[in-house]
Design an enzyme around this catalytic site. Structure first.
Site, mmCIF file in Angstrom:
data_model
loop_
_atom_site.group_PDB
_atom_site.id
_atom_site.type_symbol
_atom_site.label_atom_id
_atom_site.label_comp_id
_atom_site.label_asym_id
_atom_site.label_seq_id
_atom_site.Cartn_x
_atom_site.Cartn_y
_atom_site.Cartn_z
ATOM 1 N N HIS A 38 0.827 -1.208 0.000
ATOM 2 C CA HIS A 38 0.000 0.000 0.000
ATOM 3 C C HIS A 38 0.860 1.257 0.000
ATOM 4 O O HIS A 38 0.483 2.282 0.557
ATOM 5 C CB HIS A 38 -0.991 0.000 1.172
ATOM 6 C CG HIS A 38 -2.083 -1.006 0.967
ATOM 7 N ND1 HIS A 38 -3.296 -0.687 0.415
ATOM 8 C CD2 HIS A 38 -2.115 -2.333 1.198
ATOM 9 C CE1 HIS A 38 -4.041 -1.786 0.330
ATOM 10 N NE2 HIS A 38 -3.338 -2.804 0.799
ATOM 11 N N ASP A 40 2.379 1.970 -3.172
ATOM 12 C CA ASP A 40 2.501 2.373 -4.594
ATOM 13 C C ASP A 40 1.634 3.582 -4.915
ATOM 14 O O ASP A 40 2.085 4.528 -5.561
ATOM 15 C CB ASP A 40 2.277 1.191 -5.569
ATOM 16 C CG ASP A 40 0.923 0.513 -5.508
ATOM 17 O OD1 ASP A 40 0.113 0.834 -4.601
ATOM 18 O OD2 ASP A 40 0.664 -0.355 -6.390
ATOM 19 N N GLY A 125 -8.049 -14.400 -7.210
ATOM 20 C CA GLY A 125 -8.464 -13.915 -5.886
ATOM 21 C C GLY A 125 -7.494 -14.292 -4.782
ATOM 22 O O GLY A 125 -7.869 -14.402 -3.622
ATOM 23 N N GLY A 127 -4.434 -12.631 -4.407
ATOM 24 C CA GLY A 127 -3.482 -11.545 -4.183
ATOM 25 C C GLY A 127 -2.175 -11.755 -4.935
ATOM 26 O O GLY A 127 -1.144 -11.203 -4.568
ATOM 27 N N SER A 129 -2.035 -11.179 -8.315
ATOM 28 C CA SER A 129 -2.150 -10.334 -9.508
ATOM 29 C C SER A 129 -2.529 -11.067 -10.779
ATOM 30 O O SER A 129 -1.931 -10.872 -11.838
ATOM 31 C CB SER A 129 -0.847 -9.552 -9.744
ATOM 32 O OG SER A 129 -0.610 -8.726 -8.672
ATOM 33 N N SER A 130 -3.572 -11.882 -10.659
ATOM 34 C CA SER A 130 -4.070 -12.543 -11.865
ATOM 35 C C SER A 130 -4.598 -11.498 -12.849
ATOM 36 O O SER A 130 -4.440 -11.661 -14.068
ATOM 37 C CB SER A 130 -5.170 -13.538 -11.506
ATOM 38 O OG SER A 130 -6.150 -12.926 -10.716
ATOM 39 N N SER A 131 -5.195 -10.415 -12.367
ATOM 40 C CA SER A 131 -5.742 -9.429 -13.321
ATOM 41 C C SER A 131 -4.631 -8.707 -14.066
ATOM 42 O O SER A 131 -4.731 -8.499 -15.278
ATOM 43 C CB SER A 131 -6.650 -8.393 -12.653
ATOM 44 O OG SER A 131 -6.775 -8.563 -11.304
ATOM 45 N N GLU A 163 -7.233 -0.909 -15.788
ATOM 46 C CA GLU A 163 -7.873 -1.371 -14.554
ATOM 47 C C GLU A 163 -8.561 -0.214 -13.825
ATOM 48 O O GLU A 163 -9.659 -0.352 -13.301
ATOM 49 C CB GLU A 163 -6.846 -2.069 -13.653
ATOM 50 C CG GLU A 163 -7.484 -2.680 -12.443
ATOM 51 C CD GLU A 163 -6.916 -4.026 -12.024
ATOM 52 O OE1 GLU A 163 -6.138 -4.632 -12.776
ATOM 53 O OE2 GLU A 163 -7.273 -4.452 -10.911
ATOM 54 N N ASP A 175 1.510 -4.010 -9.687
ATOM 55 C CA ASP A 175 1.280 -5.336 -10.262
ATOM 56 C C ASP A 175 1.558 -5.360 -11.762
ATOM 57 O O ASP A 175 2.215 -6.268 -12.279
ATOM 58 C CB ASP A 175 -0.160 -5.783 -9.991
ATOM 59 C CG ASP A 175 -0.510 -5.704 -8.522
ATOM 60 O OD1 ASP A 175 0.416 -5.598 -7.695
ATOM 61 O OD2 ASP A 175 -1.708 -5.737 -8.188
HETATM 62 C C1 GLA Z 1 -2.923 -4.533 -4.923
HETATM 63 C C2 GLA Z 1 -2.862 -3.383 -5.908
HETATM 64 C C3 GLA Z 1 -1.456 -2.762 -5.925
HETATM 65 C C4 GLA Z 1 -0.989 -2.404 -4.516
HETATM 66 C C5 GLA Z 1 -1.203 -3.584 -3.572
HETATM 67 C C6 GLA Z 1 -0.908 -3.224 -2.136
HETATM 68 O O1 GLA Z 1 -2.089 -5.579 -5.365
HETATM 69 O O2 GLA Z 1 -3.185 -3.817 -7.203
HETATM 70 O O3 GLA Z 1 -1.431 -1.623 -6.760
HETATM 71 O O4 GLA Z 1 -1.646 -1.258 -4.051
HETATM 72 O O5 GLA Z 1 -2.515 -4.101 -3.638
HETATM 73 O O6 GLA Z 1 0.435 -3.016 -1.960
#
Ligand code: GLA
Length: 388
Positions: A38, A40, A125, A127, A129-131, A163, A175
């Protein structure tokens, strides 16, 4: 299906049974974040690595004026006239590739009629970063079809815009950036202000052990949005005293000591997390670069406590997963990774201990929560690339 050759056969079979049109294949990975959570969207620092899980994209031109998107994971196809793509997201998997096509088209790239087949093994889902992997794979494939090139950092920015502006999830740049720019066997320290980055080799004897709590994570969820608003509220209050604070990246622990009493308690805690996390992330990259794994592990541990207690971005299962790892042989550092409220923990583990570490953590977690976790021993992999 991990095999790109299988995707090529599937795509050729669906779209070019007779024709001699060439299919191109591209891959874009998911990611794990070693530290810097958190930060970025506060224009701070993050240190992710791309992982072995990826989205593969097969692409070829069409002659019937259609844009056809197919997701093998859902065994579902969507098709649109090339000139009139949907203007808004519908909460469907196709939002991600459509968002990328829309943003690329807005950036001046004429999107020709095409067939795009997607397949991925980044767990959804979780965390990881599949998207972002779908977005970056789509963008890389479309650019490949057009014979165009965009530098990795810029490509990441376009995918983030897809996104933010099309899918309407308010994520930061991390991501998409690591999916586009990752390097095999390296973590990447990214300055989210100017997108400059440094690569830090991950020592050969270190494994990335990713432990899925099986609690679903989503950046579209209320938790992510609320936290981001709290971070921005704290920033706005500090900026009334020091206007040069545009983002929390610009604030220091001294600013919090001086004016923290003006910030509502929750936002104050979120700000303390972000400000200290930025310092930890830069220190962690230095530690990795000088191979000081003990210091890296210590910083990861501190980061987890801060994420859990100040940011309140963890969940009981993730705290349990981190705690259960602490005394297992080979652990260097463990923390919850990604957007939070579920998802995976990242455990840096001495490679020789990784298999026993993974088995023991799995059993301990199952016993203490009743949940069967998925645990993967990964290594840092390359960012988006064509597959010949
Ligand atoms: C998700 C968001 C990122 C980042 C993280 C937390 O992965 O896509 O941009 O904010 O949460 O670090």
């Amino acid at each position: 299906m991990k095999d790109p050759a299988a995707l090529r056969i599937l795509h050729q079979g669906r779209y070019h049974a007779a024709a001699q049109i060439q299919t191109q294949i591209f891959a874009a990975p998911g990611r794990v974040n070693l530290i810097g959570e958190h930060t970025d969207y506060a224009e701070g620092f993050v240190m992710p690595a791309a992982i072995d899980f990826a989205t593969l994209a097969a692409i070829s031109p069409r002659t019937d004026g259609q844009i056809v998107l197919y997701a093998e994971n859902f065994a579902e196809e969507r098709s649109y006239p090339a000139g009139s793509l949907p203007a808004a997201a519908t909460g469907h998997w196709s939002d991600y590739p459509l968002g990328v096509l829309t943003i690329l088209s807005g950036a001046g790239y004429q999107i020709p009629p095409l067939s795009l087949s997607l397949w991925g093994d980044v767990p959804l889902g979780s965390g990881l970063s599949s998207s972002a992997a779908v977005e970056v794979a789509t963008a890389t494939a479309v650019l490949g079809l057009l014979g165009a090139e965009i530098p990795g950092p810029q490509l990441a920015r376009l995918c983030q815009r897809a996104e933010n502006e099309f899918v309407r999830a308010n994520c930061g740049i991390m991501d998409q950036f690591i999916s586009a720019n990752g390097k095999e066997n390296h973590a990447l320290l990214l300055d989210c202000r100017d997108l400059s980055f440094r690569l830090a080799p991950i020592p050969q004897n270190v494994a990335l052990v990713i432990a899925n709590t099986m609690v679903k994570h989503s950046v579209a969820g209320a938790g992510y949005t609320t936290r981001r608003a709290e971070v921005e509220e704290a920033c706005a209050i500090l900026a009334t005293h020091r206007p040069e604070i545009k983002f929390l990246r610009d604030a220091t622990p001294a600013d919090l000591a001086a004016w923290g009493h003006e910030i509502p308690p929750n936002s104050l805690k979120r700000a303390r997390h972000v400000i200290t996390e930025n310092l930890r992330t830069v220190a962690a990259a230095d530690a990795l670069l000088r191979n000081d794994l003990a210091e890296l592990g210590r910083l990861m541990h501190e980061a987890h406590i801060s994420y859990s207690q100040d940011f309140e971005g963890s969940c009981p299962e993730a705290d349990t997963m981190v705690n259960l790892a602490q005394d297992l042989p080979g652990l260097i550092g463990a923390r919850l990774t990604g957007g939070g409220f579920g998802g995976c923990t990242i455990n840096l583990v001495e490679k020789q201990h990784a298999p026993t570490f993974a088995a023991a953590l799995k059993e301990r977690y199952r016993q203490s929560t009743g949940i069967h976790p998925e645990i993967h021993i990964c290594h840092a992999s390359a960012g988006a690339h064509p597959i010949l």
